[in-house]
Design a protein around this motif. Structure first.
Motif, PDB file in Angstrom:
ATOM      1  N   LYS A   1       0.840  -1.190   0.000  1.00  0.00           N
ATOM      2  CA  LYS A   1       0.000   0.000   0.000  1.00  0.00           C
ATOM      3  C   LYS A   1       0.882   1.249   0.000  1.00  0.00           C
ATOM      4  O   LYS A   1       1.807   1.366   0.789  1.00  0.00           O
ATOM      5  CB  LYS A   1      -0.924   0.013   1.234  1.00  0.00           C
TER       6      LYS A   1
ATOM      7  N   GLU B   1       1.309   5.553   0.014  1.00  0.00           N
ATOM      8  CA  GLU B   1       0.679   6.750   0.531  1.00  0.00           C
ATOM      9  C   GLU B   1      -0.005   7.499  -0.599  1.00  0.00           C
ATOM     10  O   GLU B   1       0.323   7.315  -1.776  1.00  0.00           O
ATOM     11  CB  GLU B   1       1.734   7.652   1.184  1.00  0.00           C
TER      12      GLU B   1
ATOM     13  N   SER C   1      -4.231  12.553   7.250  1.00  0.00           N
ATOM     14  CA  SER C   1      -4.213  11.106   7.459  1.00  0.00           C
ATOM     15  C   SER C   1      -3.460  10.787   8.737  1.00  0.00           C
ATOM     16  O   SER C   1      -2.653  11.577   9.208  1.00  0.00           O
ATOM     17  CB  SER C   1      -3.560  10.390   6.259  1.00  0.00           C
TER      18      SER C   1
ATOM     19  N   PRO D   1      -1.277   7.813   9.707  1.00  0.00           N
ATOM     20  CA  PRO D   1      -0.581   6.534   9.495  1.00  0.00           C
ATOM     21  C   PRO D   1       0.152   6.030  10.732  1.00  0.00           C
ATOM     22  O   PRO D   1       0.434   4.845  10.818  1.00  0.00           O
ATOM     23  CB  PRO D   1       0.406   6.868   8.372  1.00  0.00           C
ATOM     24  N   ASN D   2       0.463   6.908  11.687  1.00  0.00           N
ATOM     25  CA  ASN D   2       1.304   6.529  12.831  1.00  0.00           C
ATOM     26  C   ASN D   2       0.532   6.370  14.126  1.00  0.00           C
ATOM     27  O   ASN D   2       1.119   6.107  15.165  1.00  0.00           O
ATOM     28  CB  ASN D   2       2.401   7.578  13.027  1.00  0.00           C
TER      29      ASN D   2
ATOM     30  N   LYS E   1      -6.183   5.312  13.530  1.00  0.00           N
ATOM     31  CA  LYS E   1      -4.990   4.941  12.790  1.00  0.00           C
ATOM     32  C   LYS E   1      -5.390   4.338  11.446  1.00  0.00           C
ATOM     33  O   LYS E   1      -6.221   3.454  11.365  1.00  0.00           O
ATOM     34  CB  LYS E   1      -4.147   3.936  13.585  1.00  0.00           C
ATOM     35  N   GLY E   2      -4.771   4.837  10.361  1.00  0.00           N
ATOM     36  CA  GLY E   2      -5.070   4.364   9.019  1.00  0.00           C
ATOM     37  C   GLY E   2      -6.167   5.136   8.319  1.00  0.00           C
ATOM     38  O   GLY E   2      -6.349   4.973   7.120  1.00  0.00           O
TER      39      GLY E   2
ATOM     40  N   SER F   1      -8.248   8.712   6.994  1.00  0.00           N
ATOM     41  CA  SER F   1      -7.875  10.008   6.436  1.00  0.00           C
ATOM     42  C   SER F   1      -9.136  10.811   6.158  1.00  0.00           C
ATOM     43  O   SER F   1     -10.220  10.252   5.964  1.00  0.00           O
ATOM     44  CB  SER F   1      -7.060   9.835   5.148  1.00  0.00           C
TER      45      SER F   1
ATOM     46  N   GLN G   1      -0.148  13.067   9.110  1.00  0.00           N
ATOM     47  CA  GLN G   1       0.547  13.401   7.864  1.00  0.00           C
ATOM     48  C   GLN G   1      -0.374  14.289   7.036  1.00  0.00           C
ATOM     49  O   GLN G   1      -1.550  13.962   6.850  1.00  0.00           O
ATOM     50  CB  GLN G   1       0.892  12.126   7.078  1.00  0.00           C
TER      51      GLN G   1
END
Length: 279
Positions: A180, A182, A201, A203-204, A226-227, A229, A249
């Motif tokens: 996957k 970004e 988003s 991601p962390n 998490k994950g 957006s 992000q």
């Protein structure tokens, strides 16, 4: 000229006693003011009601609903104003009696203190137990015999099968799933050029976020897991508040924001149609 200690060396030590230290509520209030945050900002970032924030800063922990909730609110507010919650929790415990001591466990084998009277053997129970044991043994023997017969039949059947046919086909290798990636700049740049487009988003990790347009209208106010957006768009300006900027992000107008946000930091950002700029 005399040789000895200077007048500065003879100054009295500062008073660092418990009475001189600020209270829990006072320390949180001073840290909030030093961080340039209002009570509304802290309430929005932590989801703690404004009335409870005011009460805690006044060292009134009754609205919290108990020591467990009070400690949780203290930790949350301390992180929001970038303060170490450990010393505050210790001071709270010292001022409010500390954590309740665990209830001691009952002594083992306490029931042996009262010894029952000795009674004669229960022959009826012994007879029933013997009958159950015999029935179980017979059933177990019959079951094992049936399994042995099935095993023998399966071995004979396997022996009669030709070796050429018994070989199992080679399993097909599954193709590895493509990694996957970004979101690309081109996907975000597809937005109209006469508007500001902001994609947020996580991601962390997860983070609470708030987004408003140039009129102050709320576009989103909640937890970004998490994950996940979110994409926001406005004709001129997007205002953001990030509860944990280190987990976020950002892509603004097709460009990735490379700001070094720290974990747990609360950030207030503004982006327009021009080059991404932090407001």
């Amino acid at each position: 000229m005399s040789i000895g200690n200077s007048p500065e060396d003879e100054r009295p030590f500062e008073d660092v006693s418990e009475e001189a230290r600020p209270t829990v509520g006072r320390a949180l209030q001073q840290a909030r003011i030093a961080a340039g945050l209002t009570v509304d900002d802290v309430s929005s970032a932590t989801r703690v009601r404004i009335a409870i924030v005011h009460a805690i800063e006044a060292d009134d922990f009754a609205p919290c609903g108990g020591d467990v909730y009070a400690r949780g609110h203290i930790r949350t507010l301390a992180r929001a104003v970038r303060l170490d919650p450990g010393p505050l929790i210790e001071r709270y415990d010292a001022e409010h009696g500390g954590r309740p001591a665990p209830t001691p466990a009952a002594p083992l084998f306490e029931a042996e203190r009262i010894r029952p009277e000795r009674r004669g053997p229960n022959w009826t129970a012994a007879m029933v137990a013997a009958i159950v044991a015999v029935i179980g043994f017979v059933g177990f023997t019959a079951f094992k015999g049936g399994d042995s017969g099935n095993d023998a039949k399966s071995q004979v059947a396997e022996g009669a099968t030709p070796s050429a046919k018994s070989a199992s086909p080679t399993p097909k290798k599954d193709k590895p799933a493509p990694p996957k990636s970004e979101p690309s700049d081109s996907a975000i740049a597809a937005a109209p050029q006469d508007k500001v487009t902001v994609q947020v988003s996580a991601p962390n990790g997860r983070s609470w976020i708030s987004a408003k347009d140039h009129n102050g209208r709320m576009l989103f106010d909640g937890l970004l897991k998490k994950g996940e957006s979110k994409t926001f768009q406005d004709s001129s300006k997007i205002n953001l508040i990030l509860g944990d900027a280190g987990a976020i992000q950002l892509y603004v107008n097709g460009k990735k924001i490379e700001d070094d946000f720290q974990p747990g930091a609360v950030e207030r950002l503004t982006y327009t149609k021009g080059d991404p700029e932090v407001g």
